[in-house]
Motif scaffolding. Structure first.
Motif, PDB file in Angstrom:
ATOM      1  N   VAL A  48      37.183  47.544  46.156  1.00  0.00           N
ATOM      2  CA  VAL A  48      37.208  46.981  44.810  1.00  0.00           C
ATOM      3  C   VAL A  48      38.572  46.369  44.533  1.00  0.00           C
ATOM      4  CG1 VAL A  48      36.931  47.508  42.358  1.00  0.00           C
ATOM      5  CG2 VAL A  48      35.577  48.743  44.041  1.00  0.00           C
ATOM      6  N   SER A  49      38.563  45.218  43.853  1.00  0.00           N
ATOM      7  CA  SER A  49      39.795  44.593  43.372  1.00  0.00           C
ATOM      8  C   SER A  49      39.558  44.183  41.920  1.00  0.00           C
ATOM      9  CB  SER A  49      40.154  43.375  44.227  1.00  0.00           C
ATOM     10  OG  SER A  49      39.234  42.320  43.993  1.00  0.00           O
ATOM     11  N   GLU A  50      40.496  43.500  41.327  1.00  0.00           N
ATOM     12  CA  GLU A  50      40.331  43.040  39.943  1.00  0.00           C
ATOM     13  C   GLU A  50      39.275  41.951  39.847  1.00  0.00           C
ATOM     14  OE1 GLU A  50      44.073  41.895  38.283  1.00  0.00           O
ATOM     15  OE2 GLU A  50      44.947  43.870  38.575  1.00  0.00           O
ATOM     16  N   ILE A  63      26.003  45.547  59.545  1.00  0.00           N
ATOM     17  CA  ILE A  63      26.598  45.893  58.253  1.00  0.00           C
ATOM     18  C   ILE A  63      26.087  44.888  57.233  1.00  0.00           C
ATOM     19  CG2 ILE A  63      28.704  46.145  56.898  1.00  0.00           C
ATOM     20  CD1 ILE A  63      30.192  46.800  59.454  1.00  0.00           C
ATOM     21  N   THR A  64      25.432  45.380  56.190  1.00  0.00           N
ATOM     22  CA  THR A  64      24.976  44.533  55.090  1.00  0.00           C
ATOM     23  C   THR A  64      26.003  44.649  53.978  1.00  0.00           C
ATOM     24  OG1 THR A  64      22.689  44.989  55.705  1.00  0.00           O
ATOM     25  CG2 THR A  64      23.076  44.050  53.523  1.00  0.00           C
ATOM     26  N   LEU A  65      26.493  43.490  53.514  1.00  0.00           N
ATOM     27  CA  LEU A  65      27.539  43.439  52.490  1.00  0.00           C
ATOM     28  C   LEU A  65      26.961  42.909  51.186  1.00  0.00           C
ATOM     29  CD1 LEU A  65      30.258  41.781  54.744  1.00  0.00           C
ATOM     30  CD2 LEU A  65      30.170  44.175  54.072  1.00  0.00           C
ATOM     31  N   TYR A  66      27.286  43.587  50.092  1.00  0.00           N
ATOM     32  CA  TYR A  66      26.879  43.158  48.752  1.00  0.00           C
ATOM     33  C   TYR A  66      28.157  42.854  47.977  1.00  0.00           C
ATOM     34  CZ  TYR A  66      22.492  45.255  50.194  1.00  0.00           C
ATOM     35  OH  TYR A  66      21.354  45.572  50.886  1.00  0.00           O
ATOM     36  N   LEU A  67      28.271  41.615  47.499  1.00  0.00           N
ATOM     37  CA  LEU A  67      29.473  41.160  46.807  1.00  0.00           C
ATOM     38  C   LEU A  67      29.147  40.824  45.365  1.00  0.00           C
ATOM     39  CD1 LEU A  67      32.494  40.358  47.078  1.00  0.00           C
ATOM     40  CD2 LEU A  67      31.690  38.041  47.598  1.00  0.00           C
ATOM     41  N   ASP A  72      31.694  41.459  35.453  1.00  0.00           N
ATOM     42  CA  ASP A  72      30.362  41.591  34.859  1.00  0.00           C
ATOM     43  C   ASP A  72      29.282  42.027  35.853  1.00  0.00           C
ATOM     44  OD1 ASP A  72      30.304  39.313  36.357  1.00  0.00           O
ATOM     45  OD2 ASP A  72      29.698  37.977  34.723  1.00  0.00           O
ATOM     46  N   ASN A  73      29.669  42.364  37.067  1.00  0.00           N
ATOM     47  CA  ASN A  73      28.765  42.883  38.093  1.00  0.00           C
ATOM     48  C   ASN A  73      27.687  41.872  38.506  1.00  0.00           C
ATOM     49  OD1 ASN A  73      28.265  44.970  39.884  1.00  0.00           O
ATOM     50  ND2 ASN A  73      26.658  45.855  38.602  1.00  0.00           N
ATOM     51  N   THR A  74      27.956  40.584  38.376  1.00  0.00           N
ATOM     52  CA  THR A  74      27.004  39.570  38.824  1.00  0.00           C
ATOM     53  C   THR A  74      27.239  39.273  40.296  1.00  0.00           C
ATOM     54  OG1 THR A  74      28.496  37.784  38.165  1.00  0.00           O
ATOM     55  CG2 THR A  74      26.830  38.472  36.562  1.00  0.00           C
ATOM     56  N   PRO A  75      26.177  39.038  41.040  1.00  0.00           N
ATOM     57  CA  PRO A  75      26.332  38.736  42.463  1.00  0.00           C
ATOM     58  C   PRO A  75      27.079  37.420  42.672  1.00  0.00           C
ATOM     59  CG  PRO A  75      24.040  39.241  41.927  1.00  0.00           C
ATOM     60  CD  PRO A  75      24.775  39.143  40.643  1.00  0.00           C
ATOM     61  N   VAL A  76      27.808  37.358  43.769  1.00  0.00           N
ATOM     62  CA  VAL A  76      28.531  36.146  44.140  1.00  0.00           C
ATOM     63  C   VAL A  76      27.709  35.476  45.244  1.00  0.00           C
ATOM     64  CG1 VAL A  76      30.688  35.200  45.013  1.00  0.00           C
ATOM     65  CG2 VAL A  76      30.719  37.244  43.570  1.00  0.00           C
TER      66      VAL A  76
END
Length: 184
Positions: A48-50, A63-67, A72-76
C-alpha cells in the motif's frame, strides 16, 4: 433386580452428559447458512502507498495482482506493473480485471520480499510487501474436525464397556460367595 436398576441409573447418568440438541424455534432461524471455506486460503501479499493498493495472490507459479486507487478503492484498468520477487524482475500482463505474472518455478517456503513499480497515467509509485509462504503440511493438520456423532460413538462404547465390566464383576463376586458358602 438390582442390576436393572443400576443399568437404568447408569443410562440416566450417561444421558446427563450428552449435549442436548439445539433447535431453532419458529421465526428464529437465520435462513441458509453461508458455506464454509473448503480448504486453506491461497498465499497473498499486500502493498500500500498513498496512491495505490496492490494485492497479489499466489496460485502455484501464477501471481494474480489486483490494483486499486488508495483514495476510493476503484480498480486501475490501464497500468504498467513490474514486480521484483526475491531478486527476479517480472512484468505483469493485463487479464480482464486483474494483472498476472507467471513465475519460472514455484517459490520455496519462507518470507519473500516483493517490490512493485506501478505506472498509471501520470502517477508512478513504488510499493513494497512480503509474501509469507508456509509449508502445506501445517495447514492440513488442523483440517480434521470431530463431529458430535464421533463423540456419541465413543461415549456409547465407553458405557457398553462399563456395563460389561460390571456384569462380569458381579458374576465373579457371586461365584466367590457360593464357593465360600459351600465350604462352610
Amino acid at each position: 433386580m438390582r442390576l436393572t436398576s443400576f443399568i437404568a441409573a447408569l443410562s440416566v447418568a450417561a444421558a446427563a452428559f450428552l449435549p442436548p440438541l439445539a433447535r431453532a424455534g419458529e421465526g428464529h432461524d437465520h435462513g441458509e447458512a453461508t458455506p464454509a471455506a473448503a480448504g486453506p486460503a491461497l498465499p497473498r501479499f499486500a502493498a500500500v502507498s498513498e496512491t495505490f493498493e496492490l494485492v497479489g495472490v499466489l496460485n502455484g507459479k501464477q501471481i494474480t495482482l489486483y490494483l486499486d486507487r488508495a483514495a476510493d478503492n476503484t480498480p486501475v484498468p490501464d497500468a504498467q506493473i513490474e514486480i521484483e520477487l526475491a531478486g527476479t524482475k517480472l512484468k505483469a500482463e493485463k487479464h480482464e480485471d486483474a494483472y498476472e505474472v507467471v513465475l519460472a518455478a514455484e517459490p520455496e517456503p519462507g518470507v519473500l520480499p516483493i517490490t512493485a513499480t506501478v505506472t498509471a497515467g501520470a502517477d508512478t509509485d513504488l510499493l513494497a510487501g512480503e509474501l509469507d509462504l508456509h509449508e502445506r503440511a501445517h495447514a492440513d493438520e488442523s483440517a480434521h474436525v470431530h463431529s458430535w456423532r464421533e463423540y456419541a460413538g465413543w461415549a456409547a462404547g465407553a458405557v457398553a464397556a462399563l456395563v460389561v465390566l460390571i456384569v462380569v464383576g458381579r458374576r465373579v463376586a457371586a461365584s466367590r460367595q457360593t464357593s465360600v458358602g459351600a465350604a462352610a
